[in-house]
Design a protein around this motif. Sequence first.
Motif, PDB file in Angstrom:
ATOM      1  N   TRP A   1      -4.841   3.020  11.832  1.00 38.92           N
ATOM      2  CA  TRP A   1      -4.721   3.137  10.387  1.00 38.92           C
ATOM      3  C   TRP A   1      -5.070   4.391   9.765  1.00 38.92           C
ATOM      4  CZ3 TRP A   1      -2.374  -0.467   7.366  1.00 38.92           C
ATOM      5  CH2 TRP A   1      -2.667  -0.322   5.998  1.00 38.92           C
TER       6      TRP A   1
ATOM      7  N   TRP B   1      -9.017 -13.511   7.027  1.00 38.97           N
ATOM      8  CA  TRP B   1     -10.343 -13.450   6.502  1.00 38.97           C
ATOM      9  C   TRP B   1     -10.462 -12.634   4.953  1.00 38.97           C
ATOM     10  CZ3 TRP B   1     -13.994  -9.978   4.382  1.00 38.97           C
ATOM     11  CH2 TRP B   1     -15.116 -10.453   4.291  1.00 38.97           C
ATOM     12  N   CYS B   2      -9.698 -11.645   5.074  1.00 42.03           N
ATOM     13  CA  CYS B   2      -9.730 -10.953   3.528  1.00 42.03           C
ATOM     14  C   CYS B   2      -9.007 -11.711   2.702  1.00 42.03           C
ATOM     15  CB  CYS B   2      -8.899  -9.527   3.817  1.00 42.03           C
ATOM     16  SG  CYS B   2     -10.145  -8.392   5.079  1.00 42.03           S
TER      17      CYS B   2
ATOM     18  N   LEU C   1     -11.985 -12.503   0.217  1.00 44.56           N
ATOM     19  CA  LEU C   1     -12.039 -11.501  -0.871  1.00 44.56           C
ATOM     20  C   LEU C   1     -11.154 -12.234  -1.970  1.00 44.56           C
ATOM     21  CD1 LEU C   1     -11.685  -8.385   1.389  1.00 44.56           C
ATOM     22  CD2 LEU C   1     -13.822  -9.626   0.327  1.00 44.56           C
TER      23      LEU C   1
ATOM     24  N   HIS D   1       0.947  -9.119   4.481  1.00 49.15           N
ATOM     25  CA  HIS D   1      -0.114  -8.305   4.479  1.00 49.15           C
ATOM     26  C   HIS D   1      -0.635  -8.477   3.028  1.00 49.15           C
ATOM     27  CE1 HIS D   1      -2.400  -4.663   6.299  1.00 49.15           C
ATOM     28  NE2 HIS D   1      -2.956  -4.811   5.294  1.00 49.15           N
ATOM     29  N   TRP D   2      -1.106  -9.703   2.644  1.00 47.81           N
ATOM     30  CA  TRP D   2      -1.695 -10.193   1.577  1.00 47.81           C
ATOM     31  C   TRP D   2      -0.964 -10.133   0.338  1.00 47.81           C
ATOM     32  CZ3 TRP D   2      -6.208  -5.962   2.054  1.00 47.81           C
ATOM     33  CH2 TRP D   2      -6.899  -6.139   3.376  1.00 47.81           C
TER      34      TRP D   2
ATOM     35  N   ASN E   1      -2.108 -10.712   8.214  1.00 53.83           N
ATOM     36  CA  ASN E   1      -2.892  -9.500   8.549  1.00 53.83           C
ATOM     37  C   ASN E   1      -4.251 -10.139   8.040  1.00 53.83           C
ATOM     38  OD1 ASN E   1      -3.699  -6.920   9.181  1.00 53.83           O
ATOM     39  ND2 ASN E   1      -4.377  -6.970   6.999  1.00 53.83           N
ATOM     40  N   GLU E   2      -5.207 -10.249   8.609  1.00 61.57           N
ATOM     41  CA  GLU E   2      -6.515 -10.414   8.255  1.00 61.57           C
ATOM     42  C   GLU E   2      -6.801 -11.625   7.412  1.00 61.57           C
ATOM     43  OE1 GLU E   2      -8.081  -6.875   6.898  1.00 61.57           O
ATOM     44  OE2 GLU E   2      -8.200  -6.006   8.936  1.00 61.57           O
TER      45      GLU E   2
ATOM     46  N   GLN F   1       0.659  -1.049   0.072  1.00 61.56           N
ATOM     47  CA  GLN F   1       0.056  -0.194   0.109  1.00 61.56           C
ATOM     48  C   GLN F   1       0.888   1.282  -0.007  1.00 61.56           C
ATOM     49  OE1 GLN F   1      -2.880  -1.619   3.241  1.00 61.56           O
ATOM     50  NE2 GLN F   1      -4.012  -0.370   1.931  1.00 61.56           N
TER      51      GLN F   1
ATOM     52  N   ASN G   1      -9.455  -9.237  11.595  1.00 60.23           N
ATOM     53  CA  ASN G   1     -10.437  -8.300  11.446  1.00 60.23           C
ATOM     54  C   ASN G   1     -11.872  -8.728  12.002  1.00 60.23           C
ATOM     55  OD1 ASN G   1     -10.158  -9.793   8.778  1.00 60.23           O
ATOM     56  ND2 ASN G   1     -11.986  -8.892   8.392  1.00 60.23           N
TER      57      ASN G   1
ATOM     58  N   GLU H   1      -4.946  -1.973  14.095  1.00 59.92           N
ATOM     59  CA  GLU H   1      -5.608  -1.190  13.052  1.00 59.92           C
ATOM     60  C   GLU H   1      -6.788  -0.624  13.639  1.00 59.92           C
ATOM     61  OE1 GLU H   1      -6.173  -2.285   8.774  1.00 59.92           O
ATOM     62  OE2 GLU H   1      -4.147  -3.393   9.001  1.00 59.92           O
TER      63      GLU H   1
ATOM     64  N   TRP I   1     -18.470  -0.074   3.630  1.00 61.02           N
ATOM     65  CA  TRP I   1     -18.743  -0.791   4.595  1.00 61.02           C
ATOM     66  C   TRP I   1     -18.534  -0.286   5.870  1.00 61.02           C
ATOM     67  CZ3 TRP I   1     -13.988  -1.097   6.961  1.00 61.02           C
ATOM     68  CH2 TRP I   1     -12.795  -0.736   6.467  1.00 61.02           C
TER      69      TRP I   1
ATOM     70  N   PHE J   1      -7.289   7.051   4.143  1.00 59.08           N
ATOM     71  CA  PHE J   1      -7.287   6.612   5.596  1.00 59.08           C
ATOM     72  C   PHE J   1      -6.177   7.263   6.410  1.00 59.08           C
ATOM     73  CE2 PHE J   1     -10.148   3.114   4.312  1.00 59.08           C
ATOM     74  CZ  PHE J   1     -10.948   3.139   5.397  1.00 59.08           C
TER      75      PHE J   1
ATOM     76  N   TYR K   1     -12.875  -1.546  12.971  1.00 57.04           N
ATOM     77  CA  TYR K   1     -13.299  -0.372  12.247  1.00 57.04           C
ATOM     78  C   TYR K   1     -14.668   0.054  12.363  1.00 57.04           C
ATOM     79  CZ  TYR K   1      -9.015  -0.419   9.231  1.00 57.04           C
ATOM     80  OH  TYR K   1      -7.614  -0.303   8.858  1.00 57.04           O
TER      81      TYR K   1
ATOM     82  N   GLU L   1      -5.550   1.929  -1.536  1.00 56.85           N
ATOM     83  CA  GLU L   1      -6.530   1.277  -0.792  1.00 56.85           C
ATOM     84  C   GLU L   1      -7.164   0.346  -1.479  1.00 56.85           C
ATOM     85  OE1 GLU L   1      -7.457   1.180   2.247  1.00 56.85           O
ATOM     86  OE2 GLU L   1      -9.665   0.529   2.241  1.00 56.85           O
ATOM     87  N   TRP L   2      -6.231  -0.589  -1.913  1.00 52.19           N
ATOM     88  CA  TRP L   2      -6.500  -2.028  -2.649  1.00 52.19           C
ATOM     89  C   TRP L   2      -7.556  -1.716  -3.868  1.00 52.19           C
ATOM     90  CZ3 TRP L   2      -2.990  -5.057  -1.128  1.00 52.19           C
ATOM     91  CH2 TRP L   2      -2.332  -4.828   0.358  1.00 52.19           C
TER      92      TRP L   2
HETATM   93  C1  GBH Z   1      -8.047  -3.128   6.546  1.00 51.80           C
HETATM   94  O1  GBH Z   1      -8.963  -4.209   6.679  1.00 51.80           O
HETATM   95  C2  GBH Z   1      -6.738  -3.569   5.663  1.00 51.80           C
HETATM   96  O2  GBH Z   1      -5.760  -4.383   6.615  1.00 51.80           O
HETATM   97  C3  GBH Z   1      -5.903  -2.482   5.565  1.00 51.80           C
HETATM   98  O3  GBH Z   1      -4.895  -3.008   4.391  1.00 51.80           O
HETATM   99  C4  GBH Z   1      -6.676  -1.488   4.556  1.00 51.80           C
HETATM  100  O4  GBH Z   1      -6.328  -0.346   4.096  1.00 51.80           O
HETATM  101  C5  GBH Z   1      -7.970  -0.882   5.844  1.00 51.80           C
HETATM  102  O5  GBH Z   1      -8.411  -2.026   6.242  1.00 51.80           O
HETATM  103  C6  GBH Z   1      -8.796   0.198   5.344  1.00 51.80           C
HETATM  104  O6  GBH Z   1      -9.748  -0.574   4.233  1.00 51.80           O
HETATM  105  O7  GBH Z   1     -16.002  -4.407   0.157  1.00 51.80           O
HETATM  106  O8  GBH Z   1     -17.893  -5.012   1.447  1.00 51.80           O
HETATM  107  O9  GBH Z   1     -16.567  -6.773   0.508  1.00 51.80           O
HETATM  108  C7  GBH Z   1     -10.062  -3.770   6.951  1.00 51.80           C
HETATM  109  C8  GBH Z   1     -11.245  -5.070   7.164  1.00 51.80           C
HETATM  110  C9  GBH Z   1     -12.745  -6.202   5.780  1.00 51.80           C
HETATM  111  C10 GBH Z   1     -12.640  -3.836   5.515  1.00 51.80           C
HETATM  112  C11 GBH Z   1     -13.389  -6.336   4.571  1.00 51.80           C
HETATM  113  C12 GBH Z   1     -13.214  -4.085   4.269  1.00 51.80           C
HETATM  114  C13 GBH Z   1     -14.489  -5.406   2.728  1.00 51.80           C
HETATM  115  C14 GBH Z   1     -15.839  -5.268   2.772  1.00 51.80           C
HETATM  116  N1  GBH Z   1     -11.726  -4.858   6.013  1.00 51.80           N
HETATM  117  N2  GBH Z   1     -14.096  -5.115   4.121  1.00 51.80           N
HETATM  118  S1  GBH Z   1     -16.543  -5.446   1.197  1.00 51.80           S
END
Ligand code: GBH
Length: 480
Positions: free
Chosen positions: A431, A172-173, A177, A123-124, A169-170, A20, A239, A381, A353, A447, A312, A438-439
């Motif tokens: 964060w 789940w993501c 995703l 981190h992914w 990191n996460e 990032q 997360n 975060e 979200w 952020f 968050y 931002e992906w």
């Molecule tokens: C974090 O994830 C990341 O670790 C970080 O890299 C990122 O920059 C930061 O959040 C801000 O986004 O799009 O409806 O499918 C946070 C947890 C979980 C938030 C998945 C976004 C996607 C929902 N994330 N979620 S959706």
Amino acid sequence: MPESYLPKGFLWGFATASYQIEGAPHEDGRADSIWDVHCRIPGKIADGSSGDVACDSYHRTAEDIALLKQCGAKAYRFSLSWSRMIPLGGRNDPVNEKGIQHYVKFVDDLHAAGIEPMITLFHWDLPDGLQKRYGGMLNKDEFVKDFENYARVCFMAFGAKVKYWITFNEPWCSSILGFSTGLFAPGRTSDRSKSAEGDSSTEPWIAGHSFLIAHGAAVKAYRDDFKAKDGGQIGITLNGDWTEPWDPNDPADVEAATRKLEFAISWFGDPIYFGKYPDSMRKQLGNRLPEFTPEEIALVKGSNDFYGMNHYCANYIKHKETEPEPNDFVGNLEILMVNKAGDIIGPETQSLWLRPYPLGFRKLIKWLSDRYGGPTFYVTENGTSLKGENDLPLDQLLEDDFRCEYFRGYIGALADAHAIDGVDVRGYMAWSLLDNFEWAEGYETRFGVTFVDYAGDQKRYPKKSAKVIGSIFDQYIKKE
Ligand code: GBH
């Protein structure tokens, strides 16, 4: 002095992630990660961008450290690019000394500035070599061995200089995703309009299982061969958003709100603390959810020195009457911003979200603390985007009062969780230090507590929140 407080010595600072912020994708021997590849596929990133330049942090480590100092940060959580350290990724591939030296110097520079490094190994940004060679996380045995090898290379390179390690990191993501919705790299999904390959009903659960075993293997390596001499701690970062029932008087919604937490968090948390997946997941997913072998349970159970918490926002949850879809990953329920009574969970931000709800932070950390027997927490975060921030003129953009309020609310809630609910929390990383890539959202969503001028040579401008956050911690952290 507010009634609530955070403990003496509380470690606070900021978090970022390699892909990032770094840019410099081809420098000093770095090879592609799956995110480099993902960004090249048209339509994957909202503004068609990539991390090719990002904040150019690879070349601006001194500037970033100066920003941290200016904010008064005690710690900095950043991630290593696996593709810089071992460009092709695998245990038989060459180690890239230049990549290692970059981070060794960075860690030394942080120490010289009095800032404690907290390192995320992953981190992914998986080396693309491993995706191409054997499917990355889908090949558990290969992935676990290669991740353990990479982790060992890092433990060896940084030795006693790093006291806080985070394996993943996460997950789940990466799992959901990356292998169910296909929004993130490697972009696999059953949705054939988005990808030619993938099976959303099985692959995310296989990937998640691989992450857990790889986490366990890296922790075992650290505990066996490094912990005693280097004296650090190691954990995973999960997360999770807080959930409130859509109708608090409907037991099915109350149950669904908990089930959502289990699908999002306990998927990883329960194996790490109890050695098994949650019953709610086994019930819905059956044998699509892998089984742990006794050897795997021995690796995974008890594998956290601390719990890394990314948090968050919150949502309302409404149960579904219908049978779950094969690609369902939330626990057969609806995620909503408005409840039955018409209350809105929180104000809009730039992220669809993300609705701030500070009380949810206190409730979730208490829920986790109760479920997992009072572990030590580091918040790894927490932060927010602002609706329309990117469209504001610079002078207004730097006055990010909404973000300041967010931090006031969330840090206050954390102090309540500690002082009133007795949660053992010892650190907090906001964060993020910088606006960054931002992906899938590209650069339109910001952020950072620091504005990065992408059109103006990546120049950094601290926002109001960069100054305010230190004063909030000053208020809450006990001096004696
Ligand atoms: C974090 O994830 C990341 O670790 C970080 O890299 C990122 O920059 C930061 O959040 C801000 O986004 O799009 O409806 O499918 C946070 C947890 C979980 C938030 C998945 C976004 C996607 C929902 N994330 N979620 S959706």
